[in-house]
Design a protein around this motif. Structure first.
Motif, short mmCIF file in Angstrom:
data_model
loop_
_atom_site.label_atom_id
_atom_site.label_comp_id
_atom_site.label_asym_id
_atom_site.label_seq_id
_atom_site.Cartn_x
_atom_site.Cartn_y
_atom_site.Cartn_z
N ALA A 98 0.83 -1.21 0.00
CA ALA A 98 0.00 0.00 0.00
C ALA A 98 0.86 1.26 0.00
CB ALA A 98 -0.93 -0.01 1.21
N VAL A 99 1.88 1.29 0.85
CA VAL A 99 2.71 2.49 0.94
C VAL A 99 3.51 2.71 -0.34
CG1 VAL A 99 4.65 3.53 2.18
CG2 VAL A 99 2.80 2.45 3.44
N THR A 100 4.08 1.64 -0.90
CA THR A 100 4.84 1.81 -2.13
C THR A 100 3.94 2.19 -3.30
OG1 THR A 100 4.68 -0.60 -2.43
CG2 THR A 100 6.71 0.27 -1.50
N ALA A 101 2.70 1.68 -3.32
CA ALA A 101 1.78 2.07 -4.39
C ALA A 101 1.44 3.55 -4.31
CB ALA A 101 0.51 1.22 -4.30
N VAL A 102 1.14 4.04 -3.11
CA VAL A 102 0.84 5.46 -2.95
C VAL A 102 2.06 6.31 -3.30
CG1 VAL A 102 0.19 7.23 -1.28
CG2 VAL A 102 -0.97 5.03 -1.26
N THR A 103 3.24 5.87 -2.87
CA THR A 103 4.46 6.61 -3.19
C THR A 103 4.70 6.65 -4.69
OG1 THR A 103 5.40 5.89 -1.08
CG2 THR A 103 6.92 6.77 -2.72
N ALA A 104 4.50 5.52 -5.36
CA ALA A 104 4.70 5.48 -6.80
C ALA A 104 3.68 6.37 -7.52
CB ALA A 104 4.60 4.04 -7.30
N LEU A 105 2.43 6.37 -7.08
CA LEU A 105 1.42 7.21 -7.71
C LEU A 105 1.72 8.69 -7.51
CD1 LEU A 105 -1.86 5.28 -6.81
CD2 LEU A 105 -0.78 5.47 -9.05
N LEU A 106 2.15 9.05 -6.29
CA LEU A 106 2.50 10.46 -6.06
C LEU A 106 3.70 10.87 -6.91
CD1 LEU A 106 2.08 10.71 -2.17
CD2 LEU A 106 0.57 11.61 -3.94
N LEU A 107 4.68 9.98 -7.01
CA LEU A 107 5.85 10.31 -7.83
C LEU A 107 5.47 10.44 -9.31
CD1 LEU A 107 8.92 10.71 -7.87
CD2 LEU A 107 9.17 8.24 -8.15
N ALA A 108 4.63 9.53 -9.80
CA ALA A 108 4.20 9.61 -11.20
C ALA A 108 3.40 10.88 -11.47
CB ALA A 108 3.38 8.37 -11.55
N LEU A 109 2.47 11.23 -10.56
CA LEU A 109 1.68 12.44 -10.72
C LEU A 109 2.57 13.68 -10.68
CD1 LEU A 109 -1.07 13.87 -10.88
CD2 LEU A 109 -1.18 13.73 -8.37
N GLY A 156 -2.53 4.07 -17.76
CA GLY A 156 -1.30 3.36 -18.13
C GLY A 156 -0.10 3.84 -17.35
N TRP A 157 0.00 5.15 -17.17
CA TRP A 157 1.13 5.73 -16.42
C TRP A 157 1.11 5.26 -14.96
CZ3 TRP A 157 5.67 7.20 -16.94
CH2 TRP A 157 6.29 8.15 -16.16
N ALA A 158 -0.08 5.26 -14.33
CA ALA A 158 -0.18 4.81 -12.94
C ALA A 158 0.13 3.32 -12.82
CB ALA A 158 -1.58 5.11 -12.40
N ALA A 159 -0.40 2.52 -13.76
CA ALA A 159 -0.14 1.07 -13.68
C ALA A 159 1.33 0.76 -13.87
CB ALA A 159 -0.97 0.36 -14.75
N LEU A 160 2.00 1.48 -14.77
CA LEU A 160 3.43 1.24 -14.98
C LEU A 160 4.23 1.57 -13.73
CD1 LEU A 160 5.77 0.56 -16.93
CD2 LEU A 160 5.80 2.98 -17.56
N SER A 161 3.93 2.69 -13.09
CA SER A 161 4.69 3.10 -11.89
C SER A 161 4.45 2.14 -10.73
CB SER A 161 4.29 4.53 -11.49
OG SER A 161 4.55 5.43 -12.54
N LEU A 221 -12.09 1.22 -17.25
CA LEU A 221 -11.90 -0.22 -17.28
C LEU A 221 -11.28 -0.68 -18.60
CD1 LEU A 221 -12.31 -2.91 -15.81
CD2 LEU A 221 -14.61 -3.00 -16.78
N LEU A 222 -11.75 -0.11 -19.69
CA LEU A 222 -11.21 -0.46 -20.99
C LEU A 222 -9.76 0.01 -21.13
CD1 LEU A 222 -11.88 -1.79 -23.68
CD2 LEU A 222 -12.64 0.45 -24.53
N ALA A 223 -9.49 1.18 -20.58
CA ALA A 223 -8.10 1.67 -20.62
C ALA A 223 -7.18 0.77 -19.81
CB ALA A 223 -8.04 3.10 -20.08
N ALA A 224 -7.62 0.33 -18.61
CA ALA A 224 -6.81 -0.57 -17.80
C ALA A 224 -6.58 -1.91 -18.51
CB ALA A 224 -7.46 -0.80 -16.45
N ALA A 225 -7.63 -2.42 -19.18
CA ALA A 225 -7.48 -3.68 -19.91
C ALA A 225 -6.50 -3.54 -21.06
CB ALA A 225 -8.84 -4.14 -20.42
N ARG A 226 -6.52 -2.40 -21.76
CA ARG A 226 -5.58 -2.20 -22.84
C ARG A 226 -4.15 -2.07 -22.32
NH1 ARG A 226 -9.24 2.13 -26.29
NH2 ARG A 226 -10.50 0.55 -27.38
N VAL A 227 -4.00 -1.47 -21.15
CA VAL A 227 -2.67 -1.37 -20.56
C VAL A 227 -2.11 -2.75 -20.24
CG1 VAL A 227 -1.41 -0.62 -18.51
CG2 VAL A 227 -2.95 0.96 -19.67
N VAL A 228 -2.97 -3.61 -19.66
CA VAL A 228 -2.52 -4.96 -19.32
C VAL A 228 -2.21 -5.76 -20.58
CG1 VAL A 228 -3.21 -7.12 -18.21
CG2 VAL A 228 -3.76 -4.93 -17.14
N ALA A 229 -2.94 -5.47 -21.65
CA ALA A 229 -2.72 -6.20 -22.89
C ALA A 229 -1.45 -5.80 -23.60
CB ALA A 229 -3.92 -5.99 -23.83
#
Length: 611
Positions: free
Chosen positions: A457-468, A499-504, A574-582
């Protein structure tokens, strides 16, 4: 009461076990010294009591083994060696993090710094502390939970006499208020002077179990230390005069030109040397340790008085306790905050027992992350690098706008923000193995699902803040340099943001899990780099081909299968997240995170000790 019963360590290769069938007790209200030479198994015995070392046997803390104690920090305080903390963390930050791990109020850290005399050094970095200050901080950490039992491994090693006196005064005060204190030492005179009970081990086995008075009588004998270049001649002269006077004198030759004479004094030895012209380099009274070591007796005192001569007393063997291993718990009275007659105050008692909560590992993880300058330095480096790369990429009109905002040139496997998130994730576990803080606090923080979820949880929030932060700063810098019309906001920004959030987050989790599995920061960084370099090309070969189908209409099909109805605006996300995973990199991240999660759970759940 502490009871160690049948402790036997697991032998390595063809060597005998470091601890072999060790059984003894440490009683409440007294200080117990575990005495033994270097390599006798003292540290291994302490680690086995804390379930940090494999082997057989059991240790009861007031009738319960450590893994059955709900709040270990309230029962056992531990100091194994130096303070195992990150050198960039402050004294106050270190104790606040351990408070979060033990589930005690953060104000306890300031109270303990006052108790051990480090109130003026609360903002000092651990890497700049002296040995005495480190030992004080380690003792403060062991007392955070107001424990009943203290286990200390060579706490006085390397300390000055003043620090030594302060340390044992505090231990004596803890024992005087009903606590149990067990510490290891290799100095017999220190054990006789500071302990109420002495347990002697040699080669991992019990040699003697005595109170301090009996120990001093049987193990510590007055002697005369003599150093002379004519050691053999003086030994013969002292023995001959002792036989003539019918006195029992024992002369022991030690290393070099040193003699130890038992049953005489400095005046007699000095007169003998003076009469026969023997040169002396040293002549002093000492209190010697008569531990069973290979010594060479040069001149025993025979004669008629030999039968009545005081010979060295053999060490009594201690038999294992015969009482039941589950004694009733010993009630420890609350410690008053006033100074003890020995000169050291005790910490204020905890009135309310800590309650297990899912926020406990989360508090610990936040204190760990924000207590060192590494995250701030990493974020600053990522921002500067991203702005520079984005400015250069924006000079060419052929570069796609998403690549410009992410500062992702084709030469780099990942953008700086994703690499920074992966590094922070790798440091989340890597720093704990390089600079451990919980290795001796068995069970204080759940080292399984609780801590893993908190770190994720902490690393996810940190990564999202850094990406933003990177996206906002890059966009602002580009508009400042090239103007607002040249850098418009893209129309498909929701898909780009997903896509940017999922990558980070994926990079952060890959680094975190790899560092947790392999116990190394570099393993986490290598796992992050392996996603685009190794796994993504393989995934691309599988995904790209003539048989690939479109995922169009996936949100509508999911809506038909589910009972709940979500807003139609969520379909785009949801469609954007699915395309990112694909995408190949998205598929590679999903595969890497899934495999590392399974590996972490498999390796973590198999460990018996909850450290």
């Amino acid at each position: 009461m502490l009871q160690a019963i049948g402790l036997t360590s697991t032998p390595r290769r063809d060597r005998p076990p470091a601890v072999d069938d060790l059984t003894f007790e440490a009683r409440p209200g007294s200080v117990t010294a575990l005495l033994g030479a270097t390599g006798s198994g003292k540290t291994t015995a302490l680690r086995m009591m804390l379930e940090l070392e494999p082997g057989r046997g059991v240790t009861y803390f007031r009738g319960r083994p450590l893994h059955r104690i709900a709040h270990p920090a309230r029962e056992v305080g531990v100091l194994l060696g130096d303070v195992p903390g990150h050198p960039g963390r402050t004294c106050r930050g270190q104790l606040r993090m351990l408070c979060a791990a033990a589930g005690v109020p953060a104000s306890r850290a300031d109270a303990m710094l006052d108790i051990v005399g480090l109130a003026g050094l609360r903002d000092q970095r651990l890497g700049t502390l002296s040995l005495g200050m480190e030992r004080r901080l380690g003792l403060a950490a062991s007392l955070l939970g107001d424990p009943h039992t203290l286990l200390l491994d060579a706490p006085a090693a390397g300390l000055s006499p003043r620090e030594n006196s302060w340390l044992f005064s505090l231990l004596r005060a803890h024992a005087a208020h009903g606590g149990t204190v067990l510490y290891t030492t290799d100095d017999a005179k220190e054990a006789a002077r500071t302990a109420d009970h002495v347990v002697t081990i040699s080669g991992g086995r019990l040699v003697a179990d005595q109170d301090a008075t009996a120990f001093a009588r049987t193990r510590l004998r007055p002697r005369v230390a003599v150093r002379t270049p004519h050691a053999a001649r003086l030994a013969a002269l002292v023995s001959r005069e002792a036989r003539a006077a019918q006195r029992s004198v024992e002369v022991v030759t030690e290393e070099g030109n040193r003699l130890c004479v038992y049953g005489s004094d400095c005046a007699e030895i000095g007169e003998t040397a003076f009469r026969h012209g023997v040169l002396l380099h040293q002549l002093a009274d000492e209190v010697g340790d008569t531990a069973p070591e290979p010594v060479h007796t040069t001149a025993p005192a025979p004669g008629p008085s030999e039968a009545s001569a005081p010979a060295p007393v053999p060490l009594p063997e201690s038999s294992p306790p015969t009482e039941a291993p589950h004694p009733p718990p010993h009630p420890r009275p609350h410690a008053d905050p006033h100074p003890h007659p020995h000169g050291s105050p005790l910490p204020p008692p905890l009135v309310v027992r800590p309650v297990r909560s899912p926020l406990r590992p989360l508090r610990y993880e936040l204190c760990r992350l924000l207590g060192v300058p590494t995250p701030h330095v990493t974020a600053a480096a990522v921002l500067v690098t991203s702005v520079v790369l984005a400015a250069f990429l924006a000079r060419s009109s052929g570069t796609p706008l998403p690549a410009v905002l992410a500062a992702w040139p084709g030469l780099l496997p990942l953008p700086p923000a994703a690499l920074g998130a992966g590094l922070l994730g790798a440091l989340s576990f890597g720093d704990e193995y390089r600079h451990p803080v919980l290795s001796s606090g068995a069970g204080t923080v759940p080292r399984r699902l609780g801590l893993l979820l908190a770190k994720l949880a902490v690393t996810a929030v940190t990564a999202l803040l850094l990406a933003l932060l990177v996206a906002v700063v890059d966009l602002a810098a580009l508009r400042l340099i090239y103007g607002g019309d040249a850098i418009p906001v893209p129309g498909n920004w929701p898909a780009l943001c997903a896509g940017w959030a999922a990558l980070s987050v994926g990079c952060a989790w890959a680094g975190l899990l790899a560092a947790g599995v392999f116990r190394a920061t570099m393993a986490g960084v290598a796992a992050v780099l392996a996603v685009p370099v190794v796994i993504a090309p393989l995934a691309q070969k599988v995904l790209v081909g003539p048989s690939v189908r479109s995922i169009a209409g996936l949100p509508a099909r999911l809506r038909e299968l589910s009972w709940a109805q979500w807003p139609y605006e969520a379909d785009r996300w949801l469609l954007a997240a699915a395309r990112v995973v694909a995408q190949p990199v998205g598929t590679a991240l999903v595969l890497a995170v899934t495999a590392l999660t399974c590996a972490y759970l498999f390796t973590g759940l198999r460990r018996r000790a909850r450290w």
